[in-house]
Design a protein around this motif. Sequence first.
Motif, PDB file in Angstrom:
ATOM      1  N   PRO A   1     -57.923  41.441 -11.771  1.00 33.13           N
ATOM      2  CA  PRO A   1     -57.829  41.160 -13.214  1.00 33.13           C
ATOM      3  C   PRO A   1     -56.466  41.560 -13.784  1.00 33.13           C
ATOM      4  CG  PRO A   1     -59.948  42.152 -12.701  1.00 33.13           C
ATOM      5  CD  PRO A   1     -59.129  42.231 -11.446  1.00 33.13           C
ATOM      6  N   GLY A   2     -55.897  40.668 -14.589  1.00 33.38           N
ATOM      7  CA  GLY A   2     -54.627  40.945 -15.251  1.00 33.38           C
ATOM      8  C   GLY A   2     -53.387  40.654 -14.442  1.00 33.38           C
ATOM      9  N   VAL A   3     -53.534  40.202 -13.193  1.00 33.66           N
ATOM     10  CA  VAL A   3     -52.382  39.962 -12.325  1.00 33.66           C
ATOM     11  C   VAL A   3     -51.701  38.636 -12.661  1.00 33.66           C
ATOM     12  CG1 VAL A   3     -51.680  39.437  -9.958  1.00 33.66           C
ATOM     13  CG2 VAL A   3     -53.189  41.360 -10.409  1.00 33.66           C
ATOM     14  N   ASN A   4     -50.369  38.653 -12.713  1.00 29.81           N
ATOM     15  CA  ASN A   4     -49.581  37.444 -12.915  1.00 29.81           C
ATOM     16  C   ASN A   4     -48.703  37.261 -11.678  1.00 29.81           C
ATOM     17  OD1 ASN A   4     -48.194  35.238 -13.861  1.00 29.81           O
ATOM     18  ND2 ASN A   4     -47.053  36.332 -15.426  1.00 29.81           N
ATOM     19  N   GLN A   5     -49.032  36.307 -10.843  1.00 30.75           N
ATOM     20  CA  GLN A   5     -48.326  36.085  -9.579  1.00 30.75           C
ATOM     21  C   GLN A   5     -47.219  35.061  -9.781  1.00 30.75           C
ATOM     22  OE1 GLN A   5     -48.307  37.661  -6.898  1.00 30.75           O
ATOM     23  NE2 GLN A   5     -47.470  36.338  -5.338  1.00 30.75           N
ATOM     24  N   THR A   6     -45.981  35.557  -9.881  1.00 27.65           N
ATOM     25  CA  THR A   6     -44.831  34.670 -10.077  1.00 27.65           C
ATOM     26  C   THR A   6     -43.892  34.680  -8.869  1.00 27.65           C
ATOM     27  OG1 THR A   6     -43.639  36.472 -11.200  1.00 27.65           O
ATOM     28  CG2 THR A   6     -44.895  34.942 -12.585  1.00 27.65           C
ATOM     29  N   ASP A   7     -44.206  35.500  -7.860  1.00 24.77           N
ATOM     30  CA  ASP A   7     -43.394  35.546  -6.647  1.00 24.77           C
ATOM     31  C   ASP A   7     -43.808  34.398  -5.737  1.00 24.77           C
ATOM     32  OD1 ASP A   7     -41.743  36.275  -4.576  1.00 24.77           O
ATOM     33  OD2 ASP A   7     -43.158  37.738  -3.764  1.00 24.77           O
ATOM     34  N   VAL A   8     -43.277  33.220  -6.032  1.00 30.59           N
ATOM     35  CA  VAL A   8     -43.658  32.003  -5.323  1.00 30.59           C
ATOM     36  C   VAL A   8     -42.423  31.323  -4.743  1.00 30.59           C
ATOM     37  CG1 VAL A   8     -45.722  31.610  -6.721  1.00 30.59           C
ATOM     38  CG2 VAL A   8     -43.537  30.678  -7.477  1.00 30.59           C
ATOM     39  N   LEU A   9     -42.643  30.438  -3.791  1.00 31.96           N
ATOM     40  CA  LEU A   9     -41.561  29.693  -3.164  1.00 31.96           C
ATOM     41  C   LEU A   9     -41.316  28.400  -3.928  1.00 31.96           C
ATOM     42  CD1 LEU A   9     -42.595  30.092   0.577  1.00 31.96           C
ATOM     43  CD2 LEU A   9     -41.152  31.591  -0.801  1.00 31.96           C
ATOM     44  N   ILE A  10     -40.053  28.134  -4.251  1.00 27.12           N
ATOM     45  CA  ILE A  10     -39.669  26.913  -4.959  1.00 27.12           C
ATOM     46  C   ILE A  10     -38.888  26.030  -3.989  1.00 27.12           C
ATOM     47  CG2 ILE A  10     -38.440  25.933  -6.924  1.00 27.12           C
ATOM     48  CD1 ILE A  10     -40.735  27.692  -7.777  1.00 27.12           C
ATOM     49  N   GLY A  11     -39.251  24.760  -3.873  1.00 29.49           N
ATOM     50  CA  GLY A  11     -38.521  23.882  -2.973  1.00 29.49           C
ATOM     51  C   GLY A  11     -39.182  22.518  -2.878  1.00 29.49           C
ATOM     52  N   SER A  12     -38.805  21.768  -1.857  1.00 33.65           N
ATOM     53  CA  SER A  12     -39.361  20.435  -1.685  1.00 33.65           C
ATOM     54  C   SER A  12     -40.788  20.527  -1.170  1.00 33.65           C
ATOM     55  CB  SER A  12     -38.501  19.628  -0.704  1.00 33.65           C
ATOM     56  OG  SER A  12     -38.403  20.310   0.532  1.00 33.65           O
ATOM     57  N   GLY A  13     -41.514  19.408  -1.217  1.00 28.57           N
ATOM     58  CA  GLY A  13     -42.889  19.380  -0.752  1.00 28.57           C
ATOM     59  C   GLY A  13     -43.881  19.540  -1.892  1.00 28.57           C
ATOM     60  N   GLU A  14     -45.113  19.849  -1.561  1.00 28.66           N
ATOM     61  CA  GLU A  14     -46.166  19.989  -2.554  1.00 28.66           C
ATOM     62  C   GLU A  14     -47.014  21.223  -2.281  1.00 28.66           C
ATOM     63  OE1 GLU A  14     -47.337  15.633  -4.215  1.00 28.66           O
ATOM     64  OE2 GLU A  14     -48.232  16.186  -2.289  1.00 28.66           O
ATOM     65  N   LYS A  15     -47.714  21.658  -3.310  1.00 30.54           N
ATOM     66  CA  LYS A  15     -48.687  22.742  -3.188  1.00 30.54           C
ATOM     67  C   LYS A  15     -50.003  22.271  -3.789  1.00 30.54           C
ATOM     68  CE  LYS A  15     -45.340  26.496  -3.198  1.00 30.54           C
ATOM     69  NZ  LYS A  15     -44.878  27.752  -3.834  1.00 30.54           N
ATOM     70  N   ALA A  16     -51.080  22.823  -3.273  1.00 36.93           N
ATOM     71  CA  ALA A  16     -52.404  22.431  -3.746  1.00 36.93           C
ATOM     72  C   ALA A  16     -53.342  23.615  -3.589  1.00 36.93           C
ATOM     73  CB  ALA A  16     -52.924  21.226  -2.962  1.00 36.93           C
ATOM     74  N   GLY A  17     -54.506  23.529  -4.204  1.00 42.30           N
ATOM     75  CA  GLY A  17     -55.438  24.627  -4.069  1.00 42.30           C
ATOM     76  C   GLY A  17     -56.793  24.346  -4.674  1.00 42.30           C
ATOM     77  N   LEU A  18     -57.701  25.293  -4.459  1.00 40.66           N
ATOM     78  CA  LEU A  18     -59.068  25.214  -4.951  1.00 40.66           C
ATOM     79  C   LEU A  18     -59.482  26.606  -5.414  1.00 40.66           C
ATOM     80  CD1 LEU A  18     -61.953  23.817  -5.123  1.00 40.66           C
ATOM     81  CD2 LEU A  18     -62.291  24.679  -2.788  1.00 40.66           C
TER      82      LEU A  18
END
Length: 203
Positions: free
Chosen positions: A130-147
């Motif tokens: 609870p309360g977590v903000n996850q901004t440490d992500v990889l930026i680049g070509s391609g796509e991301k998806a999720g459920l």
Amino acid sequence: MPMRSKLNSAETTPSEETVGSRLRQIRIQRKMTVKEVANLAGVSVGMISQIERDISSPSIRILERLRTAMDIPLMALLETSDQPGVSQNSIIRRKSDRLVMEFKHGDVTKQMLSPVGDHDIQFMKITLRPGVNQTDVLIGSGEKAGLVVSGQVVLDVNGSSYVLEQGDSFQFSSGLPHGIRNASDADAEVLWIMNTKQSEAAI
């Protein structure tokens, strides 16, 4: 029991293989100096030295820069196929073989679901406290998806925010600024899928 990768702790035993020890081993195998890797990755020499000595805990973004600089798969820094108990099969991953990575002192937990090896697509299960903000992500070509497996999350993509409940899914370009957060008072679990072969280190 799933294996835990020490990305948030400098505590280790002599027999444990850490991200830092793998980084040093691979760097030496590729006959690269700390300065060469630092220059190519755009990080300081001191940071690499601290990571190799397990004094500093690298983020996924920093690991991505390092693996790009050395031209290796990201998973080469996180785990090896010859670790005790890890299946040599590059097609399946047993539940007991899952690599578990903890970030932000345990507020974010990532369980690697992809089999060991160099794959175009990687997927994992992410647990957000609870309360977590996850901004440490990889930026680049391609796509991301999720459920969204359980709970509620807020997906921020390119300036827009989307509230997602259990069972909701998403997909977007990896080149867009993005992050995911848990604004609720309960844990949230997300199945996260990404193309790591073409990803580029964020600036």
